[in-house]
Design a protein around this motif. Structure first.
Motif, PDB file in Angstrom:
ATOM      1  N   GLU A 216      59.164 -41.177 -79.513  1.00 59.19           N
ATOM      2  CA  GLU A 216      58.822 -40.872 -80.901  1.00 59.19           C
ATOM      3  C   GLU A 216      58.972 -42.100 -81.788  1.00 59.19           C
ATOM      4  N   SER A 217      60.032 -42.876 -81.555  1.00 58.49           N
ATOM      5  CA  SER A 217      60.249 -44.071 -82.367  1.00 58.49           C
ATOM      6  C   SER A 217      59.182 -45.125 -82.100  1.00 58.49           C
ATOM      7  N   VAL A 218      58.777 -45.267 -80.842  1.00 58.93           N
ATOM      8  CA  VAL A 218      57.711 -46.216 -80.502  1.00 58.93           C
ATOM      9  C   VAL A 218      56.406 -45.785 -81.161  1.00 58.93           C
ATOM     10  N   MET A 219      56.096 -44.502 -81.102  1.00 51.90           N
ATOM     11  CA  MET A 219      54.879 -44.001 -81.721  1.00 51.90           C
ATOM     12  C   MET A 219      54.892 -44.225 -83.227  1.00 51.90           C
ATOM     13  N   GLY A 220      56.045 -43.970 -83.857  1.00 53.40           N
ATOM     14  CA  GLY A 220      56.148 -44.186 -85.292  1.00 53.40           C
ATOM     15  C   GLY A 220      56.002 -45.648 -85.671  1.00 53.40           C
TER      16      GLY A 220
END
Length: 236
Positions: A216-220
């Motif tokens: 999720e953090s990478v996508m954000g």
């Protein structure tokens, strides 16, 4: 990737996809009601059918034709040794069974098309299906988060930054979409770990993040619009 020599793509390209889907898997059919003989496709063929129906349905007819043609007219050992024909990879079957196996695959692909039995989307079940469904995520994890990451980057954030700086923006956007698709599967944490390992991740996510939260953090991070450079439309 194209096959080499180029002629192999035209004659064996989809055959290679079907056979490659079985590498490391049980190539034999399983009991069930999958075709006229009462045999259901193997898990590996189910994975191929599921992915191909939802991405390249037109390729199924090509797969059936190439499987049947190769099985009916198998090349001799000399021509294989000379590189004139595609050599079927080892899928754990005795050589004497390969011809019948290819014909069974052709029959099952044809049955799937004739019956319009489109497999429902699901979590990938084989290494081939993980790689085929999430190709850019596999490139990202295998290229930037292999066991060599600790020698190349000080931390995970630096590796993500390097990927972003050295990768075409369209591919970065594709990665963001694939991560979103993976997260939409709503897997358990252990399943995320297994899936990311199939895709090439060889290091743990940065503590204290779980695999899902790190995704999720990478996508954000990669999904944020980057700064715009150059003159504005008004010339300012």
């Amino acid at each position: 990737m194209p096959m080499k020599p180029y002629e192999f793509d035209r004659r064996y390209g989809e055959l290679d996809q079907v056979v490659s889907a079985h590498i490391g898997q049980n190539a034999e059919v399983v009991d069930g009601n999958g075709d006229a003989d009462g045999r259901a496709p193997s898990h590996a063929l189910q994975a191929y059918l599921r992915h191909t129906w939802h991405t390249r349905p037109w390729a199924l007819a090509i797969a059936e034709q190439q499987l049947r043609e190769y099985a009916r007219f198998p090349p001799g050992r000399l021509r294989l040794r000379l590189g004139e024909f595609y050599s079927v990879p080892d899928v754990g079957l005795p050589e004497s069974r390969t011809q019948d196996w290819l014909l069974q695959l052709a029959d099952q692909v044809r049955h799937s098309v004739d019956s319009s039995e489109v497999p429902m989307p699901s979590v990938p079940r084989t290494h081939w299906e993980w790689q085929a469904r999430f190709p850019e995520l596999a490139q990202f994890l295998g290229g930037w988060f292999s066991q060599d990451m600790v020698d190349e980057f000080p931390d995970h954030e630096a590796a993500v930054s390097h990927y972003e700086a050295t990768t075409d923006g369209a591919l970065v956007a594709r990665l963001v979409g694939e991560v979103a698709e993976l997260l939409a599967l709503n897997l358990e944490e252990t399943d995320y770990v297994l899936g990311l390992a199939e895709l090439g991740l060889e290091v743990d996510p940065p503590a204290p993040l779980s695999a899902g939260v790190w995704l999720e953090s990478v996508m954000g991070r990669l999904g944020r619009p980057g700064p715009k450079y150059g003159p504005s439309p008004t010339g300012g």
